[in-house]
Structures are given as C-alpha cells and as structure tokens.
Design an enzyme around this catalytic site. Structure first.
Site, PDB file in Angstrom:
ATOM      1  N   TYR B 435     -23.218  37.609 -20.065  1.00 38.67           N
ATOM      2  CA  TYR B 435     -22.320  38.722 -20.415  1.00 38.67           C
ATOM      3  C   TYR B 435     -22.856  39.599 -21.543  1.00 38.67           C
ATOM      4  CZ  TYR B 435     -19.675  35.539 -23.728  1.00 38.67           C
ATOM      5  OH  TYR B 435     -19.262  34.683 -24.700  1.00 38.67           O
ATOM      6  N   GLU B 436     -22.188  40.713 -21.722  1.00 41.22           N
ATOM      7  CA  GLU B 436     -22.611  41.735 -22.714  1.00 41.22           C
ATOM      8  C   GLU B 436     -24.020  42.249 -22.394  1.00 41.22           C
ATOM      9  OE1 GLU B 436     -20.620  43.803 -24.997  1.00 41.22           O
ATOM     10  OE2 GLU B 436     -19.823  41.772 -25.061  1.00 41.22           O
ATOM     11  N   GLY B 437     -24.299  42.385 -21.090  1.00 40.16           N
ATOM     12  CA  GLY B 437     -25.644  42.775 -20.655  1.00 40.16           C
ATOM     13  C   GLY B 437     -26.491  41.543 -20.444  1.00 40.16           C
TER      14      GLY B 437
END
Lengths: 590, 590
Positions: B435-437
C-alpha cells in the site's frame, strides 16, 4: 480468475529432451515399460484431476479449515469425497510396491504428480504424501505380518499414515524426546506421550489412521541412539484387517496455523495406546530416516508447486490488468508489458523451471538407486541423492516462498486479499521452509555431512557433471553468455567448497555459520547448470530429437544468468568473511 | 511469551550521539525547547502505552478481526477503549499544528512514536496515522472554514480520517479513476463512486469519519490532471461542529485480508454524498501528494516496527529454547548459541538499527524543511527528503518483511502457529510492501524522478555525506574493515547511478527494468553508511559526549559489512546487465 494448469509440456520437455528418460529407464529391468508416452498420459490424467477437483477445493478448504468436534477432526467440505476419488483411481499407490497393490512406477513420475498435488492443493497433497512416507518406512523395516496387515489398505488409500516425531521440547533435536514404550506380554508395546505438529494426525477422510511414533524403550540409552519406532493405529486392526476398537489415541488440539488450514495439524496424545515395534529397538531414527530423502524431496517439490501456481495466477492477472503506459504507448498497457513486472514474472519462472529440472534430475537418480542393476551406478546415485536432498528441500522451499511473495506483489492490493488466492499461497508456502527439518537444519546437513560423504565423491561427481555441460555448450555461440555466467558461479562454488571441507572454514563453527549462504550458492549454481542444459536442448545445435520446444527457454536462461546468478559472487564473499562477526556478540547483547 | 519493549535506548543513542539532535533543533525557532531529555520522556511514556495497552490487543485483534454488522464496522474488543485513552492523552496530535490543538512536536519525535505504534499494533496504528495524513492535507489545502470545522476534532482524535484514492480499475494508475463530483448550488459537491482498499473506512472508535475522496469534476481533463479532492464526512457536521445526519456514504464490504485483521479495510460507496472541495479543481492529486512523503515515511517505519517486534520475540525464544549442542558443549545449548541462529538474529538487528537511523536522518531533514529559518537549508532538506522517501518506503518494508520471515524461522514450527505471534507479524508486515504505492512504484519514483530531481543535486549531496563519514572514519583503526566495505558499496552505487542518469542505462525502459535492484543497492549502501556512523559514535575515538553506548554496535556493523553489504556488488552486476533479457519474451511466452 485463477486456475491451475499442470505444466505437462515442460515436464515432458525435461524427460524427453533434457534427461532422455526413455534411455534411462530402459536400463532398469523393472521399468523398461516406463516410456515417455506412458508417463505423459499419466501426467495428463493427474493434471486433469488436480485442475478440476483439487484446485477448486483449495480456497474453500482454506476458508473453512479443519475443526475439532467431540474429539474428532472434521476436514473441509469436499475433501473426503475428493480423497475417495483420488484413492479409487489408484493415485495413492503410484510408486508403491506392486507386492502390496501399488503400481510400481518410478519416483520420477511420482514426484511430478506430487508437484501438481502441491500446486493445486497443498493441504490435500499432504494426506497421500505422508501416507506414502509411512508405507515406505513400514515396507523397509516392519515385519512381514505388519506389512501384510497394513500396507495394502494404506496404499489403496483406505487408511492414511501419520508421522509422530516432534514433541514440545524436541523438534530439531529429537534426542530430547520423552514418549515412552513399555513391552507387553504379547510382543506389542504400550506407548505413552504427547506429540505436537502431527500432520494428518486425525481426520474424517479414511477409516483408520496409522501413526508411526518415535518413543523410548525402558532400557534406552539417552539421546538419538535410544529412540525406537512404533506403529500405533487409531483403531486396532483384527487379524483379518478390519479396524475395531479405538486405540488409546486422542487429539489434544488442532494447531492454529498461518496456512495449510485444510490440513489438520494435531497435538496427539498417545495415552498408553498399543503399538508394534518397527525395525530394531533403539534404531527408530535410522528407520525413519530411510524415507527422509524421499520426504524431503517431496517437501522441496511443494515449494516448487506453490510457486508455479502463484506464477500462473500472476501471469493471468498481468495479462488482464491494464494500468499505466509503457514508454511510447498511447493507451493504457497490460502490466505484463512493464519491465519491472516482467522482472518479477521471469524471476518466478527462472526458479520454477530450474527447480523442476533439479527435482527431476534427482528423482531419476533415486530411480537409479532403486532399480538399476549395476551396483556401481546405484552407489553413485545414492551419493548424489544424499548430496542434493538438503539442497532441494531448502532451496526449493526458500526460493519457492520468495516466488509466491513476488506472485503476490504482481497483483498489488489484489494480492493481499483473498480474491485471487495469492495470499493463501504465500501462507501455505511458508510451512515448507520449516517442517521436515528447517531449512537451517538442511544447510547444516549439507555442509557438515554431505560435503564430506564418501570422501567427497558425490560433490566431485556433481561438479564433474556441471563441467560436462559447460564443455558440451562451448561450441554453441548462442549459449556463450549463459555458459560464461555458469562457469563463474561454479568457480565460486568450488573455491568456497574447498575452504569449507579442508581449508580455513572447515571448523564446525565456521561451517555452521556459512551453511545457509553456502546452500544458496550451491543451489543457484545447480540452477545455472540446468538452465544451460535446458537452453542447450532447445537450440538448433542441441541434441534434441523429439522437437518438444517450450517457448522462451533461452530467454529465461539468459535472464537467470543476467539477473540472478550474479548473486553467487556476493555469496562467496559473504561466506568467505567467516564466522567471527557472527560469534562476536555475547548472548546478552542481542 | 512475547512482549514488546520500545527501543528508547537505541533511539536516544541516535538522537544524542549520532545525529546530535539538540544542536539541530536549537537552530529552529519553533523547536528550541525540543531537547533530548524532553524527547526521552515522551518516548518512554509512548513506549509504556504501546507495551501495556496496544501490544496485548495485537493478537486478540488479529484473532477477532473486524466485522460488518447492519452496515456498520465493529472493531475488535478493546480497540475503541484504547483509542479513547490514546486520544485523551494527546498522542494523536503529537506533531499536529498548535493552531488547531496539536502539540507541534517535530516529525522526528512523531516518527519514533510511529515505530512503537507499528511494532506493538500495526492495525491500531493506522487509525491515528491516516488521521494525521488527512489533517496534514486539510491544513495545507482546505479553506479556513473547513480547517476550523474539522481539524480540532480530528487532531483530538474525536474524529478520524480516511484517504479514498483507489478504485477497482485504478490503483497504481490513479489517472483511470471514475468517481465523479458535481457542483451543488451551495458551493459543495455531490460525490458518486466506489472506492476499494479504504483503510479505517468505517469503524466504531470515533464519532465521525472524515473521508478525503479523489473524484472528477464534470469538466475534468482525462488522466491525472483531472482529479480533484473532496472532503466527505460520514456524518454531516453543523456549523457548530456537531455531527448530525448521515451523509450518503456506506460500507460495501470488508476485505478479507492476509493480515492487519483488526484494521477495517473497506469497499466504500459514495452514493451521491455531500463533499467539499479541498484545494484547487483538478489539483487533487497534487494536494494528496503534499502529505505523501510523510505517509510513505510512516509506511517505511511500519516495516521497521514489525521487524523489531519480531526480533524481540525471536531473541526471547532463542535464549529460552534449548535444542542441540554447539561445538564443544556438553549439555543442550540455547539456540542463540548456534551460529546460524545468530546469523538470523544479527541480520534482523543489522536491518532494524540501520533502518531506524535512516528514518531518523530523514525525519530530521523533514523538520529542517519545515522549521529551519534558512531557505537554503530548507531547500536542501526538501531534496534529500524527496530522494530518500521512496527508498525508505520500499527498503524498510522489503527488508522489514524479510526480517519477520527470519524471526518466524528462528522459532521453527512454533513460528508457524499462533502461539508466539510471529506468523501474525509476517502477515501484517506484508501489506506495507503494497500500500501507499507498491514497492515497485517506489523504485520507479526513485529511478525515473528522484535521481534527476534538481539536476541531481540531492543525490550528489547524499553521496557527499557518505564520503564525509568515510573521511571521518579513516583515522580510526577499529573501523577500517567496515569503512572499506562501505567504500566499495558506494563505488558500486555511484557507478550504476551514472549509467542510469546519463549513461547506457538511461532510457525509460532500462531504468524501469533496473529500478528494484537499484533501490536495494541504494538502501544497502545507506545502511552501510549509517552503520559506519553508528559504529564511529560508539568507539573511543568517536565524538560522543553523552556516553550512551548501546551494546554490540561495532559488532553488528562488522556483521553487516561482512555478511550483507557484499550484495551490493552483485546488484551492480545485475543492473549492469540491462533490460534486454527482461524484454526478450513475448507476452504470450510467459
């Protein structure tokens, strides 16, 4: 959505073009009928069963899990029915002895089917896998009476087997185990103790469970030399082979595990149950270890299988998923076009196909060991199998796990949720690095025992085979750069091997500290060797005569040589640094 | 059994002896009061809360999980109470602006507390972490009215925040998102669409949830340049700040995830709900990205935190568990004495302590960026933070996950079952790589954007700092071999960096194919640099004046140099091989 297709084409490429198995089996009187066409039809049939029956049960089995009700283990919906179909089709006895109802096929075929079972449903695959291990132990060490009473039903899948080794304070160090066995007047024994982590310890898929239990006789010496092996059935068996009264065996608990939720891993209580000695008193560990090579090869193949399942799903997803644009693209690209996604997929594939080749190479040696008429060839095969067993067990499960983590990463957030099954595969894959001897223990086995076995002849033989492949590839220009990379890797491996066996790193402490990095270096070099063999078999210059040429072999070999094999150089440096920095901190400083 | 102790001693060693934070904060008018003694008491208080309240809820939260009942998410027992205690003690507003009720402490302190939250209970830590991200976005871009209405309650923890970016067909590529926003007469908007993977999307721990939703205005251009940001509260808020009628926001489903079971990851339906524009129209992605550096640092720290939690459990187990004998021992040894177990523990420690140092270095730069009076220093700090953000996010979560896998392996079979919590930590750690890229996206960000940012000045500055440390260490004989290893790593990194930015590997395709290996090489070199700094600070010759000398720093530095840093050589070779073999197979050949 995900599906699983058995890699029969790749398996047949290995058998026909790389290892020429027809010629290998033709030398074994018991296996002259085992030609590639026969094997292919077995594999296709097994692949269908795995894709259609076992794979759909994999996710539902994970979600439902096993449960303990009134002291009995209930397996997930569909498992008992699938096991019945599996057994009735004879899959449980594929490589078992025809003397007790088995089909007598070579280990090579068995291990290819094992890969499919593991890929499609690891939890399920453990039931027949452990039963086979138990059968092989019984066949090698038990009395004729026990063999006749138990083997036919176990091979037919009517009964299953379980291996009861571990206790809460005796895992890697079985010498500490405390379960006791006291002789009875009738020649049997009373077995008392608690075992943990017992796969297939109890379930509702078969009418009896045959436990092979390690325990100590009253006069047993301490440590590993005082352990004996006992056969303890869940239900006592009449002389006619009918299960009757329950033995004093109960399930203490079901373990809550990270994965393989459909596999009942039990705490088992042997509460003064009746057991029969298998093999000589105090020789139980040796008896258990006769089937250890096969079991460890099987576990390695589990790592390979789950990695391939994960790869197949990742490829499907990467073809369908549109996200971002590749350089120069004017519309959104399938992510399989992005270089970094390709890197992940190729890393997985480079491992699975080389791992499969190493497995097959070793399985063929196991068949030579068992079936070849020439004792010299049998002896050489025994050495190679002993050497490669820890490598396969540890490397295929380490790299297999890493591959499933990559396969999950390809799917991004969709890999972290249940939907595509990729997170289950990671959880399931993780166990194979731990059980049947942790991968750290395998590395110790390689470095402390196997390197020096038979005065180091197996190592010399293996390195000789690698050099032979290098020589054969030399005239082929298309193979030059892969060949060069393998040559470098072998040089690193040989240099470090010398230091570990007779040089500055040969103390027990140095070997222990080097072991895991060394096993990785060893495995990567073997993979490189087999990539060169596979690439060679696919070139025009190769000696293939069957024309079975799966796509992308040379490209994947090149990828492996370019992007993975260079690790061998660093591993050699890391090992070469020795144990000093590992041993420096006091235990209190951690 | 497992427990968690916040590593306050190590944190203070870094602040006092390695980074000399008193001198750093003395230069910032808003932070002159932030001395080490103050920080230490904050950290000790936070550590107590994490050990005593959050850590015990970690396993129970995992087992119970979140559930959806009548459209509402119920969090596990104890979470709501713990969040109340947490908020009332002011932990949610540690680094928030004093203008809205925050304590205004530096990012450096916040990130150390974030590590403890992540280590003790990752699922819990996401609630305040996401709220902080939402607050920072609102503070930077929303109108005064919105700020005054929402920030005080969010900072006080009475309301929480959620970031609604991802849609089923728009993950890494947010330009594809379809959620729409239509203007209403009163200046607000009607937001319609479905978002997936929304952490803290709904729950029962606070009286309101403030969603920041990315959506398209009717006249929006296609792609990322047509995305706007909207504030959509779960309950509409009166002018006096009281939550009233429900907005048209509902939970479509709770995702079934591999881990962080106590964190409600929701499918959220915005069914024509009312929202307010945050920032300029079509500039929503830019607004979201103002807090992205901080969010990504936070995610990196999650990887670090879980790795430390796993390390602490592994050390405890390895001290207690007796199994096998080390060379020369006459009784069974604690496994911490076995070289290979030490190798695993040292690998974990070598990562966590270097990762913590890199985090702190970067957080101090973030504080310089925000608080330093000198614009030149602020600008330099901005560049370093931008450069190091993807490195920290990806490397700390990759190595953090690898560390938890090692921490599980130390426990053998006991690591695969629930008992000691090690398998949960692996499952929880895995999300941070995604997550978050995803970490692949981070690597692209590093190689495609950050290396060439400001004409490459940040990279030059960082390499200059590494060389400065090498120079300072030169006169110290005890550091010679670590220094030599770092020098080699830097040489590899510099050489590859040149090829990627202006040499033969500078095309978009080459950079993409190299990115992940390059980020790893970059991170390992940074870790080496910081190990040299830490080891230097611990030697007699070091410039320490506070006498805080945690045990084993030099030994761990040596281990890192001997057994891990050599990987940089192979990574440089792998990257140097280029993209040809990655791009060779057709998509159909996979």
């Amino acid at each position: 959505m995900p599906s699983y297709k058995a890699p029969v084409e790749d398996m047949m490429f290995l058998l026909r073009d790389v290892f020429r198995s027809d010629a290998v089996f033709a030398e074994m009187p018991a296996q002259t009928d085992t030609d590639c066409d026969t094997i292919e039809s077995v594999l296709e049939e097994a692949g269908r069963f795995c894709s259609e029956i076992l794979y759909p049960l994999n996710m539902t089995g994970d979600i439902e899990g096993c449960r303990l009700e009134n002291g009995k283990v209930i397996t997930p919906k569909g498992f008992a029915e699938a096991y019945k179909v599996f057994s009735e089709a004879g899959w449980g006895g594929l490589s078992a002895s025809p003397d007790y109802g088995g089909q007598g096929l070579p280990r090579t075929v068995q291990i290819l089917v094992d890969e499919m079972l593991s890929a499609s449903n690891l939890s399920f695959g453990l039931f027949p896998g452990l039963t086979r291990g138990a059968c092989e132990t019984i066949e090698a060490h038990a009395t004729e009476d026990l063999k006749n009473l138990y083997l036919p039903k176990m091979i037919a899948g009517i009964w299953t087997g379980a291996m009861a080794l571990t206790e809460s304070n005796a895992g890697s160090d079985l010498g500490l185990l405390k379960t006791s066995a006291k002789p009875r007047d009738d020649g049997s024994f009373t077995v008392t103790g608690t075992k943990i982590f017992i796969s297939s310890g109890d379930h509702d898929m078969a009418e009896n469970v045959i436990h092979l239990v390690l325990a100590r006789l009253p006069d047993a010496p301490a440590g590993t030399k005082g352990i004996s092996l006992f056969l303890c059935p869940k239900f006592l068996v009449s002389e006619e082979g009918t299960p009757g009264a329950p033995n004093n065996i109960s399930v203490g608990a079901l373990e809550h595990k990270m994965g393989i939720h459909a596999q009942p891993t039990c705490v088992m209580n042997y509460d003064g149950c009746q057991g029969w000695l298998v093999g000589a008193p105090h020789r139980g560990l040796a008896a258990m270890f006769t089937m250890m090579n096969a079991e460890r090869l099987f576990v390695g193949v589990q790592g390979l299988g789950v990695a391939d399942a994960s790869y197949q799903t990742a490829v499907t997803y990467a073809r369908e998923r549109l996200q971002g644009r590749t350089p120069g693209a004017t519309v959104t690209s399938p992510i399989i076009d992005h270089p970094d996604v390709r890197r992940m997929l190729l890393s997985m594939r480079a491992f699975t196909e080389a791992g499969r080749a190493l497995t097959l190479f070793t399985a063929l040696e196991m068949d030579r060991e068992k079936f070849h008429p020439d004792p010299e060839i049998r002896r050489a095969a025994t050495g190679l199998v002993a050497l490669l067993t820890p490598v396969i067990k540890a490397a295929l499960t380490d790299f297999g796990f890493e591959a499933t983590v990559l396969g999950q990463q390809v799917l991004g957030g969709h890999g972290y949720i249940r939907e595509w099954g990729q997170e289950q595969v990671v959880r399931d894959a993780r166990i194979a690095m731990i059980y049947e001897g942790t991968n750290g223990i395998q590395a110790q086995d390689l470095v402390l025992r196997k390197l020096t076995l038979d005065d180091g002849q197996p190592v010399v033989r293996l390195f000789g085979l690698i050099r032979k492949t290098l020589d054969e590839a030399e005239p082929v220009p298309a193979l030059a750069s892969v060949r060069h990379a393998v040559q470098n890797a072998l040089a690193h491996l040989e240099s470090v091997t010398k230091r570990l066996t007779s040089g500055d790193l040969s103390s027990a402490e140095e070997r222990n500290a080097a072991a895991v990095d060394y096993l990785r270096l060893f495995a990567l070099t073997c993979f490189g060797w087999l990539w060169l063999r596979m690439a060679h078999a696919q070139t025009e210059a190769g000696i293939s005569e069957n024309g079975n040429k799966p796509a992308g072999k040379l490209a994947t070999a090149q990828f492996f040589a370019d992007r993975i094999l260079p690790q061998t150089a660093s591993l050699a440096v890391q090992i070469g640094a020795g144990s000093a920095s590992v041993m420096a901190p006091d235990a209190g400083q951690f």
